[in-house]
Design an enzyme around this catalytic site. Sequence first.
Site, mmCIF file in Angstrom:
data_model
loop_
_atom_site.group_PDB
_atom_site.id
_atom_site.type_symbol
_atom_site.label_atom_id
_atom_site.label_comp_id
_atom_site.label_asym_id
_atom_site.label_seq_id
_atom_site.Cartn_x
_atom_site.Cartn_y
_atom_site.Cartn_z
ATOM 1 N N GLU A 1 0.834 -1.198 0.000
ATOM 2 C CA GLU A 1 0.000 0.000 0.000
ATOM 3 C C GLU A 1 0.869 1.248 0.000
ATOM 4 O OE1 GLU A 1 -3.938 -1.313 2.621
ATOM 5 O OE2 GLU A 1 -2.393 -0.056 3.531
ATOM 6 N N LYS B 1 -2.736 0.593 20.017
ATOM 7 C CA LYS B 1 -3.448 1.782 20.477
ATOM 8 C C LYS B 1 -3.158 2.058 21.952
ATOM 9 C CE LYS B 1 -6.984 0.501 17.167
ATOM 10 N NZ LYS B 1 -8.281 -0.193 16.992
ATOM 11 N N GLU C 1 -9.128 -2.269 7.749
ATOM 12 C CA GLU C 1 -9.427 -3.662 8.072
ATOM 13 C C GLU C 1 -10.736 -3.731 8.847
ATOM 14 O OE1 GLU C 1 -6.403 -5.273 10.609
ATOM 15 O OE2 GLU C 1 -6.626 -3.709 12.120
ATOM 16 N N ARG D 1 -14.768 -8.798 16.179
ATOM 17 C CA ARG D 1 -15.042 -9.078 17.598
ATOM 18 C C ARG D 1 -15.175 -7.750 18.325
ATOM 19 N NH1 ARG D 1 -10.282 -6.226 18.962
ATOM 20 N NH2 ARG D 1 -8.521 -7.102 17.851
ATOM 21 N N GLU E 1 -12.311 -0.370 10.312
ATOM 22 C CA GLU E 1 -11.255 0.601 10.580
ATOM 23 C C GLU E 1 -10.800 1.289 9.292
ATOM 24 O OE1 GLU E 1 -8.330 -0.425 13.360
ATOM 25 O OE2 GLU E 1 -9.646 -1.719 14.523
ATOM 26 N N ILE F 1 0.504 6.498 3.991
ATOM 27 C CA ILE F 1 -0.096 7.803 4.272
ATOM 28 C C ILE F 1 0.592 8.349 5.521
ATOM 29 C CG2 ILE F 1 -2.234 9.019 4.841
ATOM 30 C CD1 ILE F 1 -3.708 6.773 3.305
#
Length: 472
Positions: A204, A241, A293, A297, A279, A207
């Site tokens: 990809e 995160k 993605e 869950r 996401e 960014i």
Amino acid sequence: MSATRPIRRLLVANRGEIAARIIRTCRGLGIETVVTVSEADRDSLPARLADRAVCIGPARATASYLDIGAVVMAAIGTGCDALHPGFGFLSERAELAAACAKAGIIFVGPRAETIRQLGNKIEARALAAAAGVPIVPGDNSVADFARAEAVAREIGMPLLFKAAAGGGGRGMKIVRSEGELRSAFETARAEAQAAFGDGTLYIERLISDARHIEVQILADRHGTVLHLGERDCTLQRRHQKIVEEGPASLVPAPLVARLRQAAVDLARSVGYENAGTVEFIYDQQRQDFFFLEVNTRIQVEHPVTEELTGIDIVAEQLRVAAGAPLTLAQEDVRLCGHVIECRINAEAAEAGFRPAPGRITRWKAPPQDFVRLDTHCHEGYVVPPFYDSMLAKLIVHGADRTEAVARAGAALEAFEIEGVETTLPFLRRLLARPEFASGAVNTRWVEAVVAEPSFFAPLPPARHPAAAEAAS
């Protein structure tokens, strides 16, 4: 269409705060709970809260929490109607969902085939594109270096190699120049093979100035697909995160509306059921977004959405799994105020975030006026060295983002944990930064500020600029 099948007894196939959190919702619904425990967790808070605890193996996760056979046998042996995998461990393993279906046990999550489809990043990208959801420019499969080189010339530098079969930063390599291309390709492929048993990569465009935005979805088997708003998960370290917040007030409102609709469109296109998260990467320079993605869950940061909407996501998961329709319509979903969640880990941040297991000798939680604390810890608890180091999630609600930031700083100041090193001082420093208050951050910001020589310098007594005022 299958009939409704009530859940009377649930196996909670997890540990720590998520296990305790699921058990508490089940209590309110009158559902009996059985929790799986390793030998290291026999006396854990979830084991005490559940109606019954079943030991499924030694402390080592591969011989206990990750043993699909042992987990399913625990459900069968205790007469459970259903199994909730929580997050982490087996929560996104299609094999567990399939084993539950074969045993006649309700799996609280999507169907096995949906997990397989969306768990493969290449297939997920293709499904997103087919649903009209923007994907990052790149190529869905680079089987050899010759193909990688050709795609790199087409999309330009910088770019990313990513593992098709997994996430969490494993098998992911940034390439900033043509000279780095071969080494990055070979390293990413080797890491992906070692971590996931599959060395397939995709590529990809990178960014650089990105925010990480995710949309919470709920869907039943009767055709209803809802979004519950979005969360901004931009503050990350090594793709993990650290601080999450919602709603995404720093992203233009028209674009947020498109993000939400894109998540619903994708979920509907694959016949998604239960809770999940779609996401996205938001390109701040181009002011556009791209699919990243789907997490099939419940997320660690789901309390942000619960506090914003007043909706118990676990309760809705159980309802959908039992075959009942959602009682909500999209117009019923209202986001109120602003919420910030901080993950507190037993780690020595100044030592490269080294895990710091041990006994907690002092545990003084902050005042509860505007704070929700999801945890399995307490004074005297021994943090084991075998699992994820998260101790608690501190969730703070404010009328707007300014108030939420101030209150989060105050709550972190008031939280006292002794006996083990924690990330509390690190989080206090992070939230006190003016860039966080203004929102001038991206997914690389945490790595940059931690690298500053002065970041871990001793803090003055009034560490957070708004802490004293917010605490009063």
